[in-house]
Design a protein around this motif. Structure first.
Motif, mmCIF file in Angstrom:
data_model
loop_
_atom_site.group_PDB
_atom_site.id
_atom_site.type_symbol
_atom_site.label_atom_id
_atom_site.label_comp_id
_atom_site.label_asym_id
_atom_site.label_seq_id
_atom_site.Cartn_x
_atom_site.Cartn_y
_atom_site.Cartn_z
ATOM 1 N N LEU A 105 0.874 -1.163 0.085
ATOM 2 C CA LEU A 105 -0.114 0.021 -0.019
ATOM 3 C C LEU A 105 1.016 1.338 0.022
ATOM 4 C CD1 LEU A 105 -2.766 1.187 0.166
ATOM 5 C CD2 LEU A 105 -2.844 1.028 2.604
ATOM 6 N N GLN A 106 2.032 1.314 0.676
ATOM 7 C CA GLN A 106 2.885 2.313 0.789
ATOM 8 C C GLN A 106 3.449 2.674 -0.247
ATOM 9 O OE1 GLN A 106 5.522 1.332 4.295
ATOM 10 N NE2 GLN A 106 3.895 2.316 5.667
ATOM 11 N N ALA A 107 3.856 1.597 -1.198
ATOM 12 C CA ALA A 107 4.509 1.483 -2.376
ATOM 13 C C ALA A 107 3.515 2.124 -3.523
ATOM 14 C CB ALA A 107 4.987 0.148 -2.948
ATOM 15 N N ILE A 108 2.365 1.675 -3.510
ATOM 16 C CA ILE A 108 1.347 2.118 -4.405
ATOM 17 C C ILE A 108 0.917 3.801 -4.052
ATOM 18 C CG2 ILE A 108 -1.215 1.984 -4.671
ATOM 19 C CD1 ILE A 108 -1.086 -0.878 -4.151
ATOM 20 N N ASP A 109 1.028 4.105 -2.894
ATOM 21 C CA ASP A 109 0.677 5.699 -2.453
ATOM 22 C C ASP A 109 1.880 6.305 -3.156
ATOM 23 O OD1 ASP A 109 -1.634 4.917 -1.557
ATOM 24 O OD2 ASP A 109 -0.911 5.127 0.708
ATOM 25 N N ASP A 110 3.063 5.851 -2.579
ATOM 26 C CA ASP A 110 4.176 6.727 -3.267
ATOM 27 C C ASP A 110 4.519 6.683 -4.765
ATOM 28 O OD1 ASP A 110 5.159 6.800 -0.795
ATOM 29 O OD2 ASP A 110 6.733 5.070 -0.927
ATOM 30 N N GLU A 111 4.020 5.716 -5.495
ATOM 31 C CA GLU A 111 3.788 5.730 -6.959
ATOM 32 C C GLU A 111 2.937 6.777 -7.519
ATOM 33 O OE1 GLU A 111 5.862 5.189 -10.787
ATOM 34 O OE2 GLU A 111 6.582 4.757 -8.569
ATOM 35 N N ALA A 112 1.734 6.382 -7.002
ATOM 36 C CA ALA A 112 0.651 7.211 -7.405
ATOM 37 C C ALA A 112 0.795 9.035 -7.181
ATOM 38 C CB ALA A 112 -0.621 6.766 -6.638
ATOM 39 N N ARG A 113 1.565 9.188 -6.135
ATOM 40 C CA ARG A 113 1.891 10.714 -5.591
ATOM 41 C C ARG A 113 2.919 10.957 -6.611
ATOM 42 N NH1 ARG A 113 1.259 10.020 -0.879
ATOM 43 N NH2 ARG A 113 3.085 8.737 -0.412
ATOM 44 N N SER A 114 3.781 10.095 -7.101
ATOM 45 C CA SER A 114 4.964 10.800 -8.030
ATOM 46 C C SER A 114 4.470 10.792 -9.262
ATOM 47 C CB SER A 114 5.983 9.608 -8.131
ATOM 48 O OG SER A 114 5.744 8.533 -8.990
ATOM 49 N N ARG A 115 3.273 10.168 -9.812
ATOM 50 C CA ARG A 115 2.536 10.444 -11.013
ATOM 51 C C ARG A 115 1.508 11.375 -10.877
ATOM 52 N NH1 ARG A 115 2.287 4.501 -13.876
ATOM 53 N NH2 ARG A 115 4.304 3.728 -13.256
ATOM 54 N N GLY A 116 1.242 12.020 -9.822
ATOM 55 C CA GLY A 116 0.042 12.903 -9.637
ATOM 56 C C GLY A 116 -1.283 12.450 -9.716
ATOM 57 N N GLN A 117 -1.266 11.221 -9.278
ATOM 58 C CA GLN A 117 -2.733 10.280 -9.233
ATOM 59 C C GLN A 117 -3.176 9.958 -8.026
ATOM 60 O OE1 GLN A 117 -1.063 6.935 -11.578
ATOM 61 N NE2 GLN A 117 -2.574 7.441 -13.097
ATOM 62 N N THR A 118 -4.540 9.897 -7.783
ATOM 63 C CA THR A 118 -4.815 9.163 -6.602
ATOM 64 C C THR A 118 -4.634 7.742 -6.566
ATOM 65 O OG1 THR A 118 -7.000 8.377 -7.596
ATOM 66 C CG2 THR A 118 -7.068 10.841 -6.831
ATOM 67 N N ARG A 119 -4.714 6.978 -5.378
ATOM 68 C CA ARG A 119 -4.278 5.865 -4.931
ATOM 69 C C ARG A 119 -5.548 4.947 -6.069
ATOM 70 N NH1 ARG A 119 -5.606 3.984 0.669
ATOM 71 N NH2 ARG A 119 -3.723 4.690 1.289
ATOM 72 N N SER A 120 -6.852 5.215 -6.100
ATOM 73 C CA SER A 120 -7.770 4.753 -6.929
ATOM 74 C C SER A 120 -7.367 4.826 -8.409
ATOM 75 C CB SER A 120 -9.056 5.244 -6.682
ATOM 76 O OG SER A 120 -9.543 5.095 -5.313
ATOM 77 N N ALA A 121 -7.089 5.963 -8.819
ATOM 78 C CA ALA A 121 -6.651 5.892 -10.276
ATOM 79 C C ALA A 121 -5.316 5.034 -10.772
ATOM 80 C CB ALA A 121 -6.315 7.655 -10.748
ATOM 81 N N PHE A 122 -4.480 5.018 -9.837
ATOM 82 C CA PHE A 122 -3.495 4.533 -10.038
ATOM 83 C C PHE A 122 -3.502 2.737 -10.002
ATOM 84 C CE2 PHE A 122 0.301 1.621 -8.610
ATOM 85 C CZ PHE A 122 1.155 1.916 -9.581
ATOM 86 N N ILE A 123 -4.528 2.392 -8.992
ATOM 87 C CA ILE A 123 -4.766 1.070 -9.162
ATOM 88 C C ILE A 123 -5.501 0.693 -10.296
ATOM 89 C CG2 ILE A 123 -6.235 -0.850 -7.892
ATOM 90 C CD1 ILE A 123 -5.170 0.617 -5.100
ATOM 91 N N ALA A 124 -6.435 1.398 -10.781
ATOM 92 C CA ALA A 124 -7.308 1.151 -11.851
ATOM 93 C C ALA A 124 -6.453 1.046 -13.128
ATOM 94 C CB ALA A 124 -8.451 2.245 -12.247
ATOM 95 N N SER A 125 -5.484 1.807 -13.385
ATOM 96 C CA SER A 125 -4.657 1.887 -14.395
ATOM 97 C C SER A 125 -3.523 0.541 -14.545
ATOM 98 C CB SER A 125 -3.653 3.287 -14.680
ATOM 99 O OG SER A 125 -2.801 3.442 -13.539
ATOM 100 N N ALA A 126 -3.379 0.130 -13.210
ATOM 101 C CA ALA A 126 -2.259 -0.963 -13.120
ATOM 102 C C ALA A 126 -3.420 -2.091 -13.529
ATOM 103 C CB ALA A 126 -1.967 -0.879 -11.792
#
Length: 133
Positions: A105-126
């Motif tokens: 979860l921390q890795a997801i949040d870090d990567e989402a933040r670096s891409r300017g995405q929300t957690r949900s948007a990042f998970i959906a794109s992944a």
């Protein structure tokens, strides 16, 4: 639900994608990977248009059925066959409860933040990328 797509590459052209079970649905990409990813979007868009027009949604055949269909012999020649998921964007979001390891979860949040995405948007794109593979 998954549909079989045939990907062709002619000299001096992009990779072209067609779906034997979805007439009129085409896509392309400069690379094989891009063509496969674009096929997911093309399939979803085409099915959405069929539904909007009130047309029947074709049923996908198995890979074996596509390979055994003699009427596709020419179209299948030199084609790469790939399985493409039907991903429908229904225009609404739904809250779900998912359990993940805290480190993931921390890795997801870090990567989402670096891409300017929300957690949900990042998970959906992944998930979309994973379904396309």
């Amino acid at each position: 639900m998954r549909f079989i797509a045939m990907i062709h590459k002619d000299p001096d052209s992009a990779f072209g994608v067609q779906f034997p079970d979805v007439p009129g649905c085409f896509s392309a990409g400069e690379t094989l990977e891009e063509a496969s990813q674009n096929a997911v979007e093309a399939l979803g868009s085409h099915i959405r248009m069929l539904e909007a027009d009130g047309d029947a949604i074709p049923q996908p055949r198995s890979l074996d059925a596509i390979v055994d269909d003699e009427s596709l012999n020419e179209a299948r020649a030199d084609a790469i066959l790939v399985s493409v998921p039907l991903v429908r964007d229904l225009g609404s979001t739904t809250r779900i409860n998912v359990s993940l390891d805290l480190g993931l979860l921390q890795a997801i949040d870090d990567e989402a933040r670096s891409r300017g995405q929300t957690r949900s948007a990042f998970i959906a794109s992944a998930v979309r990328r994973e379904l396309a593979d």
